[in-house]
Design a protein around this motif. Structure first.
Motif, PDB file in Angstrom:
ATOM      1  N   PHE A   1       0.814  -1.219   0.000  1.00 58.57           N
ATOM      2  CA  PHE A   1       0.000   0.000   0.000  1.00 58.57           C
ATOM      3  C   PHE A   1       0.847   1.270   0.000  1.00 58.57           C
ATOM      4  O   PHE A   1       0.338   2.353   0.291  1.00 58.57           O
ATOM      5  N   LEU A   2       2.126   1.156  -0.339  1.00 58.57           N
ATOM      6  CA  LEU A   2       3.011   2.323  -0.323  1.00 58.57           C
ATOM      7  C   LEU A   2       3.105   3.015  -1.681  1.00 58.57           C
ATOM      8  O   LEU A   2       3.934   3.911  -1.866  1.00 58.57           O
ATOM      9  N   GLY A   3       2.277   2.612  -2.630  1.00 57.67           N
ATOM     10  CA  GLY A   3       2.274   3.237  -3.948  1.00 57.67           C
ATOM     11  C   GLY A   3       1.301   2.543  -4.868  1.00 57.67           C
ATOM     12  O   GLY A   3       0.791   1.456  -4.559  1.00 57.67           O
ATOM     13  N   ASN A   4       1.043   3.165  -6.009  1.00 59.18           N
ATOM     14  CA  ASN A   4       0.026   2.692  -6.940  1.00 59.18           C
ATOM     15  C   ASN A   4       0.642   2.220  -8.254  1.00 59.18           C
ATOM     16  O   ASN A   4       1.804   2.524  -8.564  1.00 59.18           O
ATOM     17  N   LEU A   5      -0.182   1.545  -9.042  1.00 56.83           N
ATOM     18  CA  LEU A   5       0.224   1.091 -10.367  1.00 56.83           C
ATOM     19  C   LEU A   5      -0.397   1.928 -11.480  1.00 56.83           C
ATOM     20  O   LEU A   5      -0.008   1.791 -12.644  1.00 56.83           O
ATOM     21  N   VAL A   6      -1.386   2.771 -11.163  1.00 55.22           N
ATOM     22  CA  VAL A   6      -1.945   3.695 -12.149  1.00 55.22           C
ATOM     23  C   VAL A   6      -1.822   5.114 -11.604  1.00 55.22           C
ATOM     24  O   VAL A   6      -1.771   5.336 -10.392  1.00 55.22           O
ATOM     25  N   GLY A   7      -1.709   6.057 -12.531  1.00 60.56           N
ATOM     26  CA  GLY A   7      -1.493   7.445 -12.132  1.00 60.56           C
ATOM     27  C   GLY A   7      -0.059   7.740 -11.779  1.00 60.56           C
ATOM     28  O   GLY A   7       0.225   8.756 -11.126  1.00 60.56           O
ATOM     29  N   VAL A   8       0.851   6.861 -12.199  1.00 61.67           N
ATOM     30  CA  VAL A   8       2.275   7.030 -11.915  1.00 61.67           C
ATOM     31  C   VAL A   8       3.057   6.812 -13.209  1.00 61.67           C
ATOM     32  O   VAL A   8       2.524   6.308 -14.200  1.00 61.67           O
ATOM     33  N   THR A   9       4.331   7.176 -13.204  1.00 64.87           N
ATOM     34  CA  THR A   9       5.180   6.946 -14.376  1.00 64.87           C
ATOM     35  C   THR A   9       5.538   5.462 -14.468  1.00 64.87           C
ATOM     36  O   THR A   9       5.384   4.702 -13.502  1.00 64.87           O
ATOM     37  N   ASP A  10       6.027   5.060 -15.621  1.00 62.97           N
ATOM     38  CA  ASP A  10       6.454   3.672 -15.799  1.00 62.97           C
ATOM     39  C   ASP A  10       7.552   3.307 -14.799  1.00 62.97           C
ATOM     40  O   ASP A  10       7.573   2.194 -14.259  1.00 62.97           O
ATOM     41  N   GLU A  11       8.458   4.245 -14.557  1.00 61.14           N
ATOM     42  CA  GLU A  11       9.548   3.990 -13.614  1.00 61.14           C
ATOM     43  C   GLU A  11       9.012   3.819 -12.195  1.00 61.14           C
ATOM     44  O   GLU A  11       9.461   2.932 -11.455  1.00 61.14           O
ATOM     45  N   GLN A  12       8.060   4.658 -11.814  1.00 57.78           N
ATOM     46  CA  GLN A  12       7.467   4.537 -10.488  1.00 57.78           C
ATOM     47  C   GLN A  12       6.694   3.224 -10.354  1.00 57.78           C
ATOM     48  O   GLN A  12       6.748   2.574  -9.313  1.00 57.78           O
ATOM     49  N   ARG A  13       5.961   2.859 -11.421  1.00 60.67           N
ATOM     50  CA  ARG A  13       5.216   1.604 -11.384  1.00 60.67           C
ATOM     51  C   ARG A  13       6.162   0.431 -11.165  1.00 60.67           C
ATOM     52  O   ARG A  13       5.914  -0.437 -10.331  1.00 60.67           O
ATOM     53  N   GLN A  14       7.251   0.397 -11.909  1.00 68.17           N
ATOM     54  CA  GLN A  14       8.202  -0.696 -11.766  1.00 68.17           C
ATOM     55  C   GLN A  14       8.817  -0.710 -10.368  1.00 68.17           C
ATOM     56  O   GLN A  14       9.023  -1.785  -9.774  1.00 68.17           O
ATOM     57  N   LYS A  15       9.066   0.467  -9.829  1.00 65.23           N
ATOM     58  CA  LYS A  15       9.604   0.556  -8.467  1.00 65.23           C
ATOM     59  C   LYS A  15       8.643  -0.063  -7.460  1.00 65.23           C
ATOM     60  O   LYS A  15       9.066  -0.815  -6.563  1.00 65.23           O
ATOM     61  N   HIS A  16       7.338   0.215  -7.607  1.00 64.87           N
ATOM     62  CA  HIS A  16       6.362  -0.333  -6.676  1.00 64.87           C
ATOM     63  C   HIS A  16       6.193  -1.848  -6.867  1.00 64.87           C
ATOM     64  O   HIS A  16       6.002  -2.572  -5.888  1.00 64.87           O
ATOM     65  N   VAL A  17       6.242  -2.302  -8.102  1.00 68.01           N
ATOM     66  CA  VAL A  17       6.163  -3.750  -8.343  1.00 68.01           C
ATOM     67  C   VAL A  17       7.334  -4.451  -7.664  1.00 68.01           C
ATOM     68  O   VAL A  17       7.168  -5.482  -6.999  1.00 68.01           O
ATOM     69  N   GLU A  18       8.525  -3.903  -7.822  1.00 69.00           N
ATOM     70  CA  GLU A  18       9.709  -4.511  -7.200  1.00 69.00           C
ATOM     71  C   GLU A  18       9.624  -4.443  -5.679  1.00 69.00           C
ATOM     72  O   GLU A  18       9.975  -5.416  -4.986  1.00 69.00           O
ATOM     73  N   ALA A  19       9.152  -3.323  -5.146  1.00 66.57           N
ATOM     74  CA  ALA A  19       9.037  -3.187  -3.691  1.00 66.57           C
ATOM     75  C   ALA A  19       8.007  -4.159  -3.126  1.00 66.57           C
ATOM     76  O   ALA A  19       8.200  -4.730  -2.047  1.00 66.57           O
ATOM     77  N   SER A  20       6.914  -4.367  -3.863  1.00 68.55           N
ATOM     78  CA  SER A  20       5.914  -5.317  -3.379  1.00 68.55           C
ATOM     79  C   SER A  20       6.458  -6.740  -3.378  1.00 68.55           C
ATOM     80  O   SER A  20       6.129  -7.540  -2.498  1.00 68.55           O
ATOM     81  N   GLY A  21       7.305  -7.054  -4.352  1.00 65.40           N
ATOM     82  CA  GLY A  21       7.963  -8.362  -4.343  1.00 65.40           C
ATOM     83  C   GLY A  21       8.913  -8.505  -3.169  1.00 65.40           C
ATOM     84  O   GLY A  21       9.007  -9.569  -2.547  1.00 65.40           O
ATOM     85  N   ASP A  22       9.622  -7.420  -2.850  1.00 63.92           N
ATOM     86  CA  ASP A  22      10.525  -7.437  -1.700  1.00 63.92           C
ATOM     87  C   ASP A  22       9.742  -7.639  -0.402  1.00 63.92           C
ATOM     88  O   ASP A  22      10.194  -8.354   0.502  1.00 63.92           O
ATOM     89  N   LEU A  23       8.556  -7.020  -0.315  1.00 65.90           N
ATOM     90  CA  LEU A  23       7.707  -7.239   0.855  1.00 65.90           C
ATOM     91  C   LEU A  23       7.313  -8.707   0.971  1.00 65.90           C
ATOM     92  O   LEU A  23       7.397  -9.297   2.061  1.00 65.90           O
ATOM     93  N   SER A  24       6.875  -9.315  -0.125  1.00 58.89           N
ATOM     94  CA  SER A  24       6.446 -10.713  -0.068  1.00 58.89           C
ATOM     95  C   SER A  24       7.590 -11.633   0.330  1.00 58.89           C
ATOM     96  O   SER A  24       7.424 -12.535   1.161  1.00 58.89           O
ATOM     97  N   LEU A  25       8.774 -11.416  -0.239  1.00 58.86           N
ATOM     98  CA  LEU A  25       9.914 -12.254   0.123  1.00 58.86           C
ATOM     99  C   LEU A  25      10.360 -11.979   1.558  1.00 58.86           C
ATOM    100  O   LEU A  25      10.833 -12.896   2.248  1.00 58.86           O
ATOM    101  N   SER A  26      10.186 -10.748   2.024  1.00 55.66           N
ATOM    102  CA  SER A  26      10.502 -10.446   3.423  1.00 55.66           C
ATOM    103  C   SER A  26       9.537 -11.162   4.355  1.00 55.66           C
ATOM    104  O   SER A  26       9.934 -11.642   5.433  1.00 55.66           O
TER     105      SER A  26
END
Length: 546
Positions: free
Chosen positions: A325-350
């Motif tokens: 819940f620390l960021g969105n996938l719409v209303g953001v730049t492609d770079e921001q979207r990718q950052k949030h996708v990667e961060a959400s994966g880091d959360l799951s692995l954590s």
């Protein structure tokens, strides 16, 4: 990529022409494509991943369904699809005789669904449904293709350009009709179709549970799901994720307050908003007084198969602890979207690392190093689902928008003046299907805690599938005309399938009759003809009278 080679589908300039282009290969997209194909139309179907099936497969989530699903409250084709999944296990897996004879086989025995199963089985069954049309050249399936542009003529879409994520090549897709069944409403900004995101305000919608102020950036959490099994004799601890300390110590800032750290067995109960303890025991032992998360989304129950088939149960991790819940996938730049996708994966692995090393056990110890990440189940190198589990999309500005007063029990009772235990959902004369699920909003990027309250078995209005301005584009996923609130009950598996099937049928009907979707909705005779077509297919337009 599954590109069909039929010359009649090829355009001179390197594109593909069909009768309908369906962007998004989730349950809505597959249902739309199948329905149009069955009506004799040539279909181009795209998806950004190498698996069709959307939330059921590439996102890893077994179907969330209502309690009547085995008998009614979904389309006939959706129920046949569910039967085909069960038959796949009977035909290809060594089930115990007791389970093989069970009419309503549940391979995982998970408590969240009457049909918890592996993503790959969903892929196999969906591919089998499409196979005859691929072989005949009537279906062109473009996997690993993402829409990047669209060409418009007035209020009509002329073409959509897609790019291969594998080769970076582009293709132009032309058709008289386009269906947006993408997970995030990808065609809406590309075609200039008006849409909304995030939370509307009470002033805008009059909804009981709407926010005090509108916030387009206040969107539900998404989740990178993963699957695990349990080998108590081994140590399957993954490398410590880079941001593990951040996620381990994070106390979500929400209103009402989250009860403590995110990585903990205590969470906010969705409806009461009080702290609630969750249980976890990968041996499958009961956790008295609490829900054992191991059993919640279990997709393989070891005991349902002959001895030696599976070394362990397999369960899906899609829990409060890995909602991002620390960021969105719409209303953001492609770079921001990718950052949030990667961060959400880091959360799951954590979360997995925490369970392997620090999580409290019922016996007083800490950690289960025998929890094993099942990369093969998700078909990925990192073990995470191929695509984030999406709860909220861009939503079209529709001919008709479903509000909480139409389907929320409490709000409906206030509007009608009927007792809450007797009230029924609004009746829509343009109904194209039915669904049922409680209104379930997960914590949001705007700091909202859960919003979870009862809804009523509802209808799906045709007007919610139709954009106000773009005439040959139909919505067929979570992008229909709902609000932030009502999206919470219109976003699950059987409803999405119904929406897609009705969208595919609408395109076929309009194409055959030479009619416009809005005209069909606005003409009582044409609407009745279309609804008869849906009923002939086994689409239920209303719930049985109580």
């Amino acid at each position: 990529s599954g590109i069909g080679r039929s010359e009649q589908d090829r355009l001179v300039r390197g594109g593909i022409r069909g009768d309908v282009v369906v962007v998004g290969g989730g349950l809505g997209g597959v249902a739309a494509a199948l329905t149009a194909l069955e009506a004799g139309r040539r279909v181009v179907l795209t998806d950004p991943t190498d698996w069709i099936g959307g939330q059921l497969t590439q996102q890893g989530v077994p179907p969330d369904e209502h309690r009547w699903i085995e008998s009614h409250g979904a389309t006939a084709t959706y129920r046949r699809f569910r039967t085909a999944i069960r038959d796949y296990y009977r035909d290809h897996y060594p089930l115990t005789e007791e389970q093989r004879r069970r009419e309503n086989l549940n391979p995982g025995g998970g408590s969240v669904s009457r049909l918890c199963h592996e993503p790959r089985v969903g892929v196999a069954v969906l591919e089998a449904l499409l196979a005859p049309y691929q072989s005949s050249g009537k279906l062109t399936l473009l996997l690993e293709h993402q829409p990047i542009a669209a060409s418009m003529r007035g209020d009509r879409v002329e073409s959509v350009t897609v790019r291969s994520t594998a080769t970076d090549d582009t293709l132009t897709l032309e058709a008289p009709w386009f269906i947006d069944a993408s997970e995030l409403g990808d065609l809406l900004p590309l075609t200039g179709t008006a849409f909304v995101t995030g939370a509307e305000s009470k002033d805008q919608t009059g909804e009981l549970h709407a926010a005090d102020r509108a916030d387009p950036d206040n969107q539900q959490a998404f989740t990178r799901c993963f699957a695990i099994d349990y080998d108590p004799s081994g140590d399957w601890t993954i490398p410590r994720p880079d941001r593990y300390a951040f996620w381990r110590d994070l106390v979500p800032e929400m209103s009402p307050p989250w009860p403590g750290r995110l990585l903990d067995w205590t969470y906010t109960h969705p409806s009461s908003l009080r702290p609630k303890e969750l249980g976890f025991d990968p041996t499958g032992a009961p956790t008295p007084g609490t829900l054992n998360l191991w059993l919640y989304r279990r997709m393989i129950a070891q005991s349902h198969f002959k001895a030696g088939t599976f070394p362990s149960d397999i369960t899906l991790v899609n829990w409060p602890q890995n909602d991002y819940f620390l960021g969105n996938l719409v209303g953001v730049t492609d770079e921001q979207r990718q950052k949030h996708v990667e961060a959400s994966g880091d959360l799951s692995l954590s979360l997995l690392y925490w369970m392997q090393t620090e999580a409290p056990r019922p016996d007083g110890g800490t950690g289960w190093p025998g929890l094993r990440l099942r990369r093969d189940v998700m078909g990925t190198d990192d073990g995470l689902a191929k695509y984030p589990y999406i709860r909220e999309s861009r939503r079209i500005v529709a001919e008709f928008t479903v509000l909480e007063e139409h389907c929320g029990r409490e709000n409906r009772a206030i509007v009608t003046g009927e007792p809450a235990d007797q009230v029924v959902a609004a009746e829509f004369p343009d109904s194209v299907g039915v669904g049922s699920y409680h209104i379930d909003l997960h914590p949001s990027s705007g700091g909202d805690n859960y919003i979870d309250f009862p809804s009523l078995p509802f209808q799906i209005p045709l007007g919610a599938l139709l954009p106000r301005q773009t005439r040959n584009l139909i919505a067929a996923c979570k992008n229909i005309g709902t609000t932030h609130v009502t999206n919470g009950c219109y976003r699950l598996h059987p409803v999405e399938w119904n929406i897609g099937e009705s969208a595919g049928a609408l395109v076929a009907y309009c194409d055959e009759q030479g009619r416009d979707p809005k005209s069909v909705r606005g003409n009582d005779s044409w609407l009745a003809d279309f609804q008869k077509m849906l009923q002939h297919r086994g689409v239920e337009l209303a719930w049985p009278e109580r």
